[in-house]
Write an enzyme that holds these catalytic residues in place. Structure first.
Site, PDB file in Angstrom:
ATOM      1  N   LYS A  51       0.844  -1.195   0.000  1.00 61.33           N
ATOM      2  CA  LYS A  51       0.000   0.000   0.000  1.00 61.33           C
ATOM      3  C   LYS A  51       0.878   1.242   0.000  1.00 61.33           C
ATOM      4  CE  LYS A  51      -0.651   0.188   5.051  1.00 61.33           C
ATOM      5  NZ  LYS A  51       0.062   1.455   5.304  1.00 61.33           N
ATOM      6  N   LYS A  80       0.789  -0.314  10.057  1.00 58.92           N
ATOM      7  CA  LYS A  80       1.922   0.233   9.319  1.00 58.92           C
ATOM      8  C   LYS A  80       1.676   1.716   9.011  1.00 58.92           C
ATOM      9  CE  LYS A  80       4.024  -3.750   9.132  1.00 58.92           C
ATOM     10  NZ  LYS A  80       3.253  -4.388  10.206  1.00 58.92           N
ATOM     11  N   ASP A  81       2.754   2.446   8.818  1.00 56.24           N
ATOM     12  CA  ASP A  81       2.679   3.890   8.594  1.00 56.24           C
ATOM     13  C   ASP A  81       1.788   4.219   7.398  1.00 56.24           C
ATOM     14  OD1 ASP A  81       5.498   3.127   9.690  1.00 56.24           O
ATOM     15  OD2 ASP A  81       5.213   5.199  10.299  1.00 56.24           O
ATOM     16  N   ARG A  82       1.109   5.353   7.504  1.00 51.71           N
ATOM     17  CA  ARG A  82       0.262   5.781   6.381  1.00 51.71           C
ATOM     18  C   ARG A  82       1.098   6.430   5.288  1.00 51.71           C
ATOM     19  NH1 ARG A  82      -2.026  10.228   4.335  1.00 51.71           N
ATOM     20  NH2 ARG A  82      -1.369  11.574   6.054  1.00 51.71           N
ATOM     21  N   GLN A 167       3.737   9.096  16.290  1.00 47.10           N
ATOM     22  CA  GLN A 167       2.456   8.667  15.717  1.00 47.10           C
ATOM     23  C   GLN A 167       1.565   7.994  16.758  1.00 47.10           C
ATOM     24  OE1 GLN A 167       5.636   7.676  15.008  1.00 47.10           O
ATOM     25  NE2 GLN A 167       5.608   5.932  13.601  1.00 47.10           N
TER      26      GLN A 167
END
Length: 344
Positions: A51, A80-82, A167
């Protein structure tokens, strides 16, 4: 939220120079690492997905709609990180039926690619992955910092402070602000469906403890009464005596001191290690008491992590770092030791 948590390298090298680390999603690449592979049969369809600029929760929601299941039928090992390019496994509970033949087309409007599909008997559970592999591209003044390679080498040799990343606390620390308000009134599941506010509160207390240990100079050294974590595993043991052999194991990054994730239960530490924890809890008594009332169970987390398979490469004004971290550790904890950036 306290944004002045100390770095460990500044005393030796001074403050790092400014740098950018996420100018584009392609500058922050994450790949999930499992210790096993899907078996090839079972009620759950496992999907290996890449992604881009998309959160894991949004990916799970879109996948549920595309497969005509509920969100609780979707499993994933970690968030997971955006703003990144990430690869991870997700599972879809599809007992007795196949995935839609046009699944890729149903997801075509999302910034993702289905790389692999395989069946497995069980749902993918949170935290079952072993590690995450990061490839991070840096730019800015830090690329020409003559101290950068020495800072990097020191992290490889001595480990990284295992801070929870920004985050976890939301933009501007909003998750922590909300957590204080909710815990003061009495936490309820309906106010915090994913437990994000509880997590933010516990993470903050842990970071406060780690900051205290760094300031005291003992964040990477076993103390009397310490509970130690064996590197690369969840195994823990009490330090009954600080002999030369144990101190040498800590120096080699074979074992790490740990810090409390506050909640209900008995303290696993004593003596000097417990004194540090009690001091932090006393400073944040309302937050700690709120967590206990919420019923979250006390846990432990290593104060330090090892960089596995580290690499550093320069290329035309940029610098690329590669490394693996155990699950639950944040790449931003590595970056804040190397660059000055307002988000770190």
């Amino acid at each position: 939220m306290d944004e002045s948590w100390p770095r460990v390298l500044d005393a030796e090298f001074g403050a790092p120079l400014p740098g950018e680390y996420r100018a584009a999603p392609e500058d922050f690449v994450v790949e999930e690492c499992l210790d096993f592979a899907p078996e090839g049969q079972g009620e759950h369809l496992w999907l290996w997905v890449e992604k881009r600029d998309l959160s894991t929760l949004e990916l799970a929601r879109r996948l549920a709609r595309a497969c005509e299941v509920t969100p609780r039928d979707i499993g994933y090992a970690g968030m997971k990180d955006r703003v990144a390019v990430t690869r991870q496994w997700l599972s879809v509970h599809l007992p007795g039926r196949e995935a839609p033949a046009d699944l890729a087309e149903r997801l075509a409007d999302a910034p993702l690619a289905l790389l692999e599909q395989c069946r497995h008997p069980r749902k993918l559970k949170r935290g079952v992955h072993r590690a995450n592999r990061f490839t991070l591209r840096l730019s800015g003044a830090v690329v020409d910092d003559p101290r950068l390679e020495a800072r990097w080498q020191r992290l490889i040799e001595s480990g990284v402070p295992n801070y929870f990343g920004p985050q976890r606390f939301g933009p501007g620390g909003r998750n922590l602000v909300k957590a204080r308000a909710i815990l003061a009134k009495g936490w309820r599941k309906r106010h915090d469906r994913e437990g994000m506010l509880l997590s933010a509160a516990r993470s903050y207390l842990f970071n406060q403890l780690l900051a205290r240990r760094i300031a005291a100079g003992d964040w990477d050294t076993p103390l009397d009464g310490e509970l130690l974590v064996l590197d690369g595993s969840a195994s823990q043991f009490a330090s009954d005596g600080l002999d030369a052999a144990l101190l040498e194991r800590a120096r080699r990054l074979d074992v790490h001191p740990s810090g409390v994730l506050w909640g209900t239960g008995e303290a696993a530490t004593s003596a000097a290690a417990l004194a540090h924890e009690q001091a932090v809890i006393a400073e944040e008594a309302a937050l700690a008491e709120g967590l206990v009332r919420a019923g979250v169970r006390m846990g432990r987390r290593a104060l330090r992590v090892r960089l596995d398979e580290p690499s550093l490469m320069y290329d035309e004004g940029t610098l690329t770092l590669g490394f693996s971290l155990p699950r639950g550790a944040f790449a931003t904890a590595v970056l804040r030791e190397l660059i000055d950036h307002p988000s770190l």
